[in-house]
Structure formats: structure tokens, C-alpha cells
Enzyme design. Structure first.
Site, PDB file in Angstrom:
ATOM      1  N   CYS A 160      62.535  19.174  12.328  1.00  9.95           N
ATOM      2  CA  CYS A 160      61.158  19.666  12.485  1.00  9.95           C
ATOM      3  C   CYS A 160      60.135  18.537  12.620  1.00  9.95           C
ATOM      4  O   CYS A 160      59.025  18.756  13.119  1.00  9.95           O
ATOM      5  CB  CYS A 160      60.785  20.571  11.322  1.00  9.95           C
ATOM      6  SG  CYS A 160      61.829  22.030  11.226  1.00  9.95           S
ATOM      7  N   HIS A 203      52.748  21.069  11.312  1.00 10.81           N
ATOM      8  CA  HIS A 203      54.011  21.765  11.561  1.00 10.81           C
ATOM      9  C   HIS A 203      53.851  23.208  11.086  1.00 10.81           C
ATOM     10  O   HIS A 203      53.294  23.453  10.013  1.00 10.81           O
ATOM     11  CB  HIS A 203      55.134  21.058  10.802  1.00 10.81           C
ATOM     12  CG  HIS A 203      56.444  21.750  10.905  1.00 10.81           C
ATOM     13  ND1 HIS A 203      56.928  22.247  12.090  1.00 10.81           N
ATOM     14  CD2 HIS A 203      57.384  22.048   9.959  1.00 10.81           C
ATOM     15  CE1 HIS A 203      58.107  22.807  11.883  1.00 10.81           C
ATOM     16  NE2 HIS A 203      58.399  22.706  10.593  1.00 10.81           N
ATOM     17  N   ASN A 253      58.420  29.303  13.138  1.00  8.71           N
ATOM     18  CA  ASN A 253      58.726  27.870  13.049  1.00  8.71           C
ATOM     19  C   ASN A 253      59.647  27.502  14.223  1.00  8.71           C
ATOM     20  O   ASN A 253      60.806  27.920  14.249  1.00  8.71           O
ATOM     21  CB  ASN A 253      59.408  27.600  11.698  1.00  8.71           C
ATOM     22  CG  ASN A 253      59.752  26.135  11.496  1.00  8.71           C
ATOM     23  OD1 ASN A 253      59.682  25.337  12.430  1.00  8.71           O
ATOM     24  ND2 ASN A 253      60.141  25.787  10.289  1.00  8.71           N
TER      25      ASN A 253
HETATM   26  O1  UT7 Z   1      60.622  23.519   8.979  1.00 10.08           O
HETATM   27  C1  UT7 Z   1      61.315  22.932   7.940  1.00 10.08           C
HETATM   28  C2  UT7 Z   1      60.546  23.016   6.731  1.00 10.08           C
HETATM   29  N1  UT7 Z   1      60.733  24.314   6.102  1.00 10.08           N
HETATM   30  C3  UT7 Z   1      59.839  24.759   5.262  1.00 10.08           C
HETATM   31  O2  UT7 Z   1      58.839  24.132   5.075  1.00 10.08           O
HETATM   32  C4  UT7 Z   1      60.141  26.031   4.508  1.00 10.08           C
HETATM   33  C5  UT7 Z   1      59.573  25.924   3.123  1.00 10.08           C
HETATM   34  N2  UT7 Z   1      59.813  27.103   2.299  1.00 10.08           N
HETATM   35  C6  UT7 Z   1      59.199  28.283   2.514  1.00 10.08           C
HETATM   36  O3  UT7 Z   1      58.469  28.444   3.467  1.00 10.08           O
HETATM   37  C7  UT7 Z   1      59.421  29.389   1.517  1.00 10.08           C
HETATM   38  O4  UT7 Z   1      60.125  28.896   0.412  1.00 10.08           O
HETATM   39  C8  UT7 Z   1      60.176  30.615   2.099  1.00 10.08           C
HETATM   40  C9  UT7 Z   1      59.274  31.369   3.056  1.00 10.08           C
HETATM   41  C10 UT7 Z   1      61.435  30.168   2.808  1.00 10.08           C
HETATM   42  C11 UT7 Z   1      60.563  31.580   0.972  1.00 10.08           C
HETATM   43  O5  UT7 Z   1      59.414  31.977   0.259  1.00 10.08           O
HETATM   44  P1  UT7 Z   1      59.413  31.933  -1.323  1.00 10.08           P
HETATM   45  O6  UT7 Z   1      58.120  32.475  -1.767  1.00 10.08           O
HETATM   46  O7  UT7 Z   1      59.757  30.534  -1.736  1.00 10.08           O
HETATM   47  O8  UT7 Z   1      60.557  32.957  -1.693  1.00 10.08           O
HETATM   48  P2  UT7 Z   1      61.895  32.698  -2.506  1.00 10.08           P
HETATM   49  O9  UT7 Z   1      62.878  31.952  -1.706  1.00 10.08           O
HETATM   50  O10 UT7 Z   1      61.538  32.176  -3.858  1.00 10.08           O
HETATM   51  O11 UT7 Z   1      62.423  34.178  -2.680  1.00 10.08           O
HETATM   52  C12 UT7 Z   1      61.652  35.152  -3.402  1.00 10.08           C
HETATM   53  C13 UT7 Z   1      62.379  36.484  -3.310  1.00 10.08           C
HETATM   54  C14 UT7 Z   1      63.865  36.378  -3.652  1.00 10.08           C
HETATM   55  O12 UT7 Z   1      64.205  37.569  -4.350  1.00 10.08           O
HETATM   56  P3  UT7 Z   1      64.323  37.558  -5.949  1.00 10.08           P
HETATM   57  O13 UT7 Z   1      65.383  36.543  -6.262  1.00 10.08           O
HETATM   58  O14 UT7 Z   1      62.964  37.155  -6.455  1.00 10.08           O
HETATM   59  O15 UT7 Z   1      64.697  38.962  -6.272  1.00 10.08           O
HETATM   60  C15 UT7 Z   1      64.554  36.395  -2.317  1.00 10.08           C
HETATM   61  O16 UT7 Z   1      65.852  36.930  -2.370  1.00 10.08           O
HETATM   62  O17 UT7 Z   1      62.321  36.975  -1.971  1.00 10.08           O
HETATM   63  C16 UT7 Z   1      63.647  37.295  -1.520  1.00 10.08           C
HETATM   64  N3  UT7 Z   1      63.707  37.088  -0.090  1.00 10.08           N
HETATM   65  C17 UT7 Z   1      63.369  38.017   0.816  1.00 10.08           C
HETATM   66  N4  UT7 Z   1      62.953  39.291   0.662  1.00 10.08           N
HETATM   67  C18 UT7 Z   1      62.683  39.976   1.786  1.00 10.08           C
HETATM   68  C19 UT7 Z   1      64.063  35.948   0.572  1.00 10.08           C
HETATM   69  N5  UT7 Z   1      63.962  36.143   1.897  1.00 10.08           N
HETATM   70  C20 UT7 Z   1      63.537  37.416   2.064  1.00 10.08           C
HETATM   71  C21 UT7 Z   1      63.243  38.199   3.204  1.00 10.08           C
HETATM   72  N6  UT7 Z   1      62.816  39.455   3.021  1.00 10.08           N
HETATM   73  N7  UT7 Z   1      63.343  37.708   4.463  1.00 10.08           N
END
Ligand code: UT7
Length: 336
Positions: A115, A251, A281
Site C-alpha cells: 500500500c 492512503h 482500499n
Molecule cells: O492498507 C493497508 C493498511 N490497512 C489498514 O490500515 C487497515 C487497518 N485496520 C482497520 O481498518 C480496521 O482494524 C478494520 C476495518 C480492518 C476492522 O475494524 P475494527 O474496528 O478494528 O474491527 P475488529 O477487527 O476489532 O472486529 C470487531 C468485530 C469482531 O467481532 P467480535 O469479535 O467483536 O464479535 C469481528 O469479527 O467485528 C467483526 N467483523 C465484522 N463484522 C461484520 C470483522 N469484519 C467484519 C465484517 N462484517 N466485514
């Protein structure tokens, strides 16, 4: 004679026709439009057609950047493509673009920094132009990133899209070009953080191209701290302050990361180019796609100072400062 620098003469972009909405995705995996919009800001993404390769996207973006710069391909002697999703293991996607443009001289090669790839590619092209080895470069970020997604993994498949963006850089040594073009680039990596964002394949490891795996929370944490620091580094290196910045072109990984960067800088939202809602992204393509959009719709104007930043798997990250357009003496070919 002032130091030779790389002026930015034009920008271009290309997005595949097919648009995949969050609601369509929710029919394939256990997710919802509400979750995706709230957590990321993404509403849709473009998906390359089956017969569309990364080089096709890159070629289309290159042609549009050359047209914007008012240059013919005969004037170009360097092509650098930043991509994580090359057409083939080899030859490079850049050489495919070179052939597609009908360019018979110069050099073409790929840069792999996921990225952050576009910032790395700008840095390499700018260095080669500054040393006088090349005169005029097309620098491209292009991805068919959706080809390396695991469509069963909701934590990653909702985040990415396909597309390409390109810029044209040309060397200039005249005194009034000082302050224009690429002011500086700042590159970093930390190979210890491989496990938080990687692809579980590759020619050496498994003979397959693999799928993206990510610990989103950890990447998020690194993004906020590392991008903040590299932005400070870029401004300090040029003795500039946030007030000097006309546009942040970040980004496009997560709307919340973008907002927190802007808040940290105390930059009003009107000065931030945000395309994540429509593009998602697009990895190496995200910064040049956003830049091209803001130049084409007239927000980013000649003379504006633009700050780029990006972070990706590795980890790799970086920032760059570019003053758009050309000084008066060179206004035969202008930034679109
Ligand atoms: O380009 C390279 C650089 N990449 C980035 O900068 C990405 C950086 N990270 C992020 O943007 C975020 O961490 C994400 C968007 C990937 C995830 O958001 P988050 O607020 O950190 O969510 P999380 O991973 O902590 O997950 C929260 C909950 C989980 O459920 P539980 O364990 O709380 O029950 C996940 O299983 O959301 C769940 N979850 C989803 N639910 C519905 C994860 N993905 C999804 C989904 N739909 N697509």
C-alpha cells in the site's frame, strides 16, 4: 543553476466499470453495509473484469496522465509501476505498460511496497531524475487487489478494490522551479511486523499467489502512530508547517485513520482528499487515484502543496511532499 528536481506535469487514473456494493457483498459473506460503513467508510469498490489485468489498468491510467501532461510517449524514458498484484511473476508489469504504450527506449520496472508502493515508486523515480539518469517518468500505482482476497474472510474481503493512478514527472533545473515538484519523500520499513499483514503464498513459499491475511486492529494501531510520525518528518525536513499544506492525500485504508491523521495535524476536513467511500482500499493505487480525482475536479490546483502518506504490509510506510504544476517558464506542458 538550482538543484535538478522532478516537476509533476500531469495526473491520470482508471477504474474498472464493475462496481460491487456493500449490500452485494453482504449476500456472499456475513457482513452488512452498516458495519462496513461505520468501521471503514467504504460503500462500494470497483472490480476488474476477468480479462482485465493490472497492466491494462496501469496502461489506461498512464495514457490519461500523459494526455493531462500534454506529452507524447516519445518524451518518456522511465516507467515505474508500484503493484502487489503483477500480471505475472515476471516480466514486470511496467514492461507490459512500456510495450502497450509503444515505448522503445528507456527503462521500466516494478516496485513492491504494497500500500505504500506509490510513495516508494515516486521516491525511486524522483531520485533517478534528480541524478540526471532519466528525463521524464510515468509513475503508476496499479492493482487488481481483489484477485488476492479470500472471499470467505469477512475481515479482509470487504476492504479492498481495484484501480490505477499515474503521474508524469519531468526533470527541471531552472532557478524558478525551486519549490515545485517533488520536495521530498520519506520511506520506512520494519520487517519484524510481517505477521500482522501478509499474503499466505508466493512463488518461493507455495507456488501460489495466496490470499491477504490481516490483524486489522494491530495494523490500525501502527498506522495511526507511524503515519503521524512520518508526516511530521516530511514537514520538518522541508521547514514547513501544517498551515503550508493545501491538501492531505492519504492512503485510503480506513476513514477513521484518515480522520485521525487530519485531527492530529489540526487540518480541516475540507483539506483532505477522501475517496475511500467509492474506491475502498486500492493499495498502491489509492494515493494516485485520489490525487488524480482531486486534480481533475479542480480542487487541487497548480501551485498547491500536497502531502501524501501510506502504510502497508511489511510493515512499510512513507510520506511525500509535492508542489503541483510547473513554474511559469515551463508552462508549455501544464498539470491537468
Ligand atoms: O492498507 C493497508 C493498511 N490497512 C489498514 O490500515 C487497515 C487497518 N485496520 C482497520 O481498518 C480496521 O482494524 C478494520 C476495518 C480492518 C476492522 O475494524 P475494527 O474496528 O478494528 O474491527 P475488529 O477487527 O476489532 O472486529 C470487531 C468485530 C469482531 O467481532 P467480535 O469479535 O467483536 O464479535 C469481528 O469479527 O467485528 C467483526 N467483523 C465484522 N463484522 C461484520 C470483522 N469484519 C467484519 C465484517 N462484517 N466485514
Amino acid at each position: 543553476m538550482t538543484a535538478r528536481r522532478s516537476l509533476l506535469l500531469g495526473c491520470g487514473s482508471y477504474l474498472p466499470d464493475r462496481v460491487l456494493s456493500n449490500d452485494e457483498l453482504a449476500e456472499r459473506v456475513d457482513t452488512s453495509d452498516e458495519w462496513i460503513v461505520q468501521r471503514t467508510g467504504i460503500r462500494q469498490r470497483h472490480i476488474a473484469a476477468e480479462d482485465e489485468l493490472t497492466s491494462d489498468l496501469a496502461l489506461a491510467a498512464s495514457r490519461s496522465a500523459l494526455a493531462a501532461a500534454g506529452l507524447g510517449v516519445d518524451e518518456v524514458d522511465l516507467i515505474v509501476v508500484a503493484t502487489t498484484t503483477p500480471d505475472d511473476t515476471f516480466p514486470s508489469t511496467a514492461t507490459r505498460v512500456q510495450a502497450g504504450l509503444g515505448m522503445r527506449r528507456g527503462a521500466a520496472f516494478d516496485v513492491q511496497a504494497v500500500c505504500a508502493g506509490f510513495i516508494y515508486a515516486v521516491s525511486v523515480a524522483d531520485s533517478l531524475i534528480r541524478t540526471g539518469q532519466f528525463e521524464c517518468a510515468i509513475v503508476i500505482g496499479a492493482e487488481t487487489f481483489t484477485r488476492i482476497l479470500d472471499w470467505q474472510d469477512r475481515s479482509t474481503c470487504v476492504l479492498f478494490g481495484d484501480g490505477a493512478g499515474a503521474i508524469v514527472l519531468r526533470g527541471d533545473s531552472s532557478p524558478d522551479s525551486s519549490g515545485y515538484g517533488v520536495l521530498s519523500t520519506h520511506l520506512h520499513s520494519d520487517g519484524r511486523e510481517r505477521e500482522i499483514l501478509y499474503v499466505d503464498g508466493g512463488p518461493s513459499r507455495s507456488g501460489t499467489s495466496g490470499h491477504v491475511r490481516m490483524n486489522g486492529r494491530e495494523v490500525y494501531r501502527h498506522a495511526v502512530s507511524k503515519l503521524g510520525r512520518v508526516i511530521d518528518e516530511a514537514l520538518t525536513a522541508n521547514r514547513l508547517s501544517v498551515d503550508d499544506v493545501d491538501w492531505l492525500v492519504p492512503h485510503q485504508a480506513n476513514r477513521r485513520i484518515i480522520d485521525s491523521m487530519a485531527a492530529r495535524m489540526k487540518l480541516p476536513p475540507e483539506k483532505v482528499v477522501c475517496t475511500i467511500e467509492r474506491h475502498a482500499n486500492t493499495s498502491a493505487a489509492s494515493v494516485p487515484l485520489a490525487l488524480a480525482e482531486a486534480v481533475m475536479d479542480g480542487r487541487v490546483k497548480p501551485g498547491h502543496l500536497v502531502l501524501f502518506e501510506a502504510i502497508g504490509g511489511g510493515l512499510v510506510w512513507g510520506a511525500g511532499l509535492v508542489r503541483i504544476g510547473v513554474p511559469r517558464h515551463a508552462q508549455g506542458s501544464h498539470c491537468a
